[in-house]
Design an enzyme around this catalytic site. Structure first.
Site, PDB file in Angstrom:
ATOM      1  N   ARG A  98       0.803  -1.227   0.000  1.00 25.48           N
ATOM      2  CA  ARG A  98       0.000   0.000   0.000  1.00 25.48           C
ATOM      3  C   ARG A  98       0.837   1.278   0.000  1.00 25.48           C
ATOM      4  NH1 ARG A  98      -3.944  -0.759   4.782  1.00 25.48           N
ATOM      5  NH2 ARG A  98      -2.686  -2.569   5.329  1.00 25.48           N
ATOM      6  N   GLY A 139      10.209  -4.481  11.680  1.00 29.02           N
ATOM      7  CA  GLY A 139      10.965  -3.438  10.989  1.00 29.02           C
ATOM      8  C   GLY A 139      10.123  -2.260  10.547  1.00 29.02           C
ATOM      9  N   GLU A 167      -4.874 -12.736  16.276  1.00 31.30           N
ATOM     10  CA  GLU A 167      -4.846 -11.755  15.195  1.00 31.30           C
ATOM     11  C   GLU A 167      -6.255 -11.242  14.892  1.00 31.30           C
ATOM     12  OE1 GLU A 167      -1.831 -10.560  13.865  1.00 31.30           O
ATOM     13  OE2 GLU A 167      -1.374 -11.656  15.692  1.00 31.30           O
ATOM     14  N   LYS A 188      29.350  29.830  -3.312  1.00 35.51           N
ATOM     15  CA  LYS A 188      29.604  28.406  -3.600  1.00 35.51           C
ATOM     16  C   LYS A 188      31.085  28.098  -3.527  1.00 35.51           C
ATOM     17  CE  LYS A 188      30.870  26.551  -7.237  1.00 35.51           C
ATOM     18  NZ  LYS A 188      31.168  26.160  -8.612  1.00 35.51           N
TER      19      LYS A 188
END
Ligand code: UD1
Ligand code: CA
Length: 460
Positions: free
Chosen positions: A15, A102, A155, A351
């Site tokens: 998803r 995770g 579950e 820069k």
């Protein structure tokens, strides 16, 4: 043997609609898997293995040299994922293994440590970290018996109506005795609605075998929060953003208004520095005390010293020394060192350059590939012309010089100390010290010309 941790990250995260595996989706600009690894490391765990699956090469590359990995070739459930790492787990026989999801980046070191203390104090064989949530939908429910003891985890899809009412849920983090886990993994099956090998079944089995299993309830429900789509990622970002701001404020950083303020997890800011709205500070940026950063500034990997003021500044990979005052609307590109007490004003871009102490570059100027000394005054609209279409060259300006407005310095070119350029000059040759250089065409005045030629309106 030391305790170890196994992190489950084989899932695709369909998803998310991402070309990356879910564990690499970022929360507060850091992949979810890295939050999880850091939580384990922060709890003192050194040996970590990650179960990879979907797009495993990407995850392996990301983790290279940091953790071990175990590959799960098909997604057959969290229990099956753990089975892929039995070698890793078995090497830690006699110790405890922490299993983490995770995709739960808010699980923190404190909760992990407290759960381990609880696990050891109670001589548990397995301890699951649970949390009480307002909306338990989608999570595994912690089912307790009449005495309040853990009996199983069910579950969502397998839960009865009354089980669904339970608002204590499984965070997906567990401490197992290594030997207990290895044994119970051999005893689980996939006889459930999802036809998956559930890691949670190891707990029910252990209880049935008379082992000690208990739930440790985390002090905050945040630890269970995961993200399955980008909307949930935003929710996690919001939560974690505030947490990171709170951490900075508790350390003395002044954030009078948090609107649009984002401070990355690796940013270090000293007390009494004020961060104004609309300011994003990321990477390994460090900021010392008594600065005012923002509004609307964006810093990545910068080092900022004391009492610096940055108003509407964008800066990458730059160093800004004490008492510098930059802005509004200054752009510092990589490899720039802004010296002490330097001022750069509106629409100045710098820069790959160094600007010495006390130098002023106040308006509409480009300084690229240049070394500017101390106490220089750059007038409005100056340009270091560093690029000839093929190569970049450097410009050098000595201390105490005065560069007139609208000077072009065609590099490579060196100007000595106390050099002085006339406004509008295009300097192509070196200018020695104490020299005025005029490099523009001489002015001619034709008196009366306008009256005679009447080139303007309303002159007849
Ligand atoms: C799991 C728990 C649930 C808990 C929830 C907390 C089980 C059976 N359920 O459910 O009780 O409330 O986490 O977030 O464990 N993974 C693999 N390989 C697989 C399946 C999953 O590596 O074959 C990984 C996923 O990438 C993920 C983690 O394991 O990081 C959890 O898997 P997920 O499918 O999200 O489990 P949930 O259904 O959320
Ligand atoms: Ca999940």
């Amino acid at each position: 043997m030391d305790n170890c941790s196994l992190i489950l990250a084989g899932g695709q995260g369909k998803r998310m609609k991402s070309s990356k595996p879910k564990a690499l989706c970022e929360v507060m600009f850091k992949p979810m898997i890295d939050w999880t690894i850091d939580a384990a490391k922060g709890a003192g765990i050194k040996d970590i293995c990650v179960v990879t699956g979907h797009l495993h090469e990407m995850l392996e590359e990301h983790l290279a040299g940091r953790t071990e990995t175990a590959f799960q070739s098909e997604r057959l459930g969290t229990g099956h994922a753990v089975m892929q790492a039995t070698d890793f787990i078995a090497r830690h026989a006699g110790a405890n293994v922490l299993i983490l999801n995770g995709d739960c980046p808010l699980m923190d070191s404190r909760t992990i440590k407290d759960a381990l203390d609880y696990h050891i104090k109670n001589s548990n064989d397995v301890t699951v970290v649970s949390a009480k949530v307002e909306n338990p939908f989608g999570y595994g429910r912690i089912i307790r018996d009449a005495g309040g003891f853990l009996s199983k985890i069910v579950e969502e899809k397998d839960a009865s109506a009354s089980e669904k009412d339970c608002n204590e849920v499984n965070s997906g983090a567990y401490w197992f005795k290594v030997d207990v886990l290895l044994d119970s993994l051999t005893k689980i099956n996939n006889n459930n609605k999802q036809k998956e090998y559930y890691l949670t079944d190891c707990i029910e089995n252990s209880i049935k075998e008379g082992l000690r299993a208990a739930a440790f309830t985390a002090s905050t429900a945040d630890v269970v929060l995961g993200a399955n789509d980008r909307i949930q990622l935003l929710y996690l970002n919001d939560k974690l953003r505030m947490k990171l701001l709170e951490k900075q404020m508790l350390a003395g950083v002044d954030i009078p208004c948090s609107e649009g303020v984002i401070i990355g997890p690796d940013v270090k800011i000293a007390p009494d520095t004020r961060i104004m709205p609309g300011t994003v500070i990321l990477g390994k940026t460090t900021i010392k005390k008594d600065c005012v950063i923002g509004p609307n500034s964006y810093l990545v990997n910068c080092s900022v010293e004391e009492r610096v003021v940055l108003d509407n500044v964008k800066a990458d990979d730059s160093v800004i020394k004490a008492d510098a005052n930059l802005g509004p609307f200054v752009h510092l590109r990589p490899n720039t060192v802004i010296g002490k007490s330097v001022h750069c004003g509106n629409f100045v871009e710098v820069k790959n350059s160094t600007i010495g102490e006390g130098t002023k570059v106040s308006h509409l100027t480009y300084v690229g590939d240049s070394d500017l000394g101390k106490n220089i005054n750059m007038g409005c609209g100056c340009v270091t012309v560093n690029y000839d279409g093929k190569n970049k060259h450097r410009t050098k300006i000595g201390d105490n010089s005065f560069i007139g407005c609208n000077t072009n310095l065609i590099s490579p070119v060196n100007l000595g100390e106390y050099s002085y350029t006339a406004a509008g000059s295009t300097i192509t040759k070196d200018v020695p010290a104490y020299t005025l250089s005029i490099a523009r065409s001489r002015q001619e005045n034709k008196e009366g010309w306008v009256k005679k030629n009447k080139p303007l309106k309303n002159m007849d």
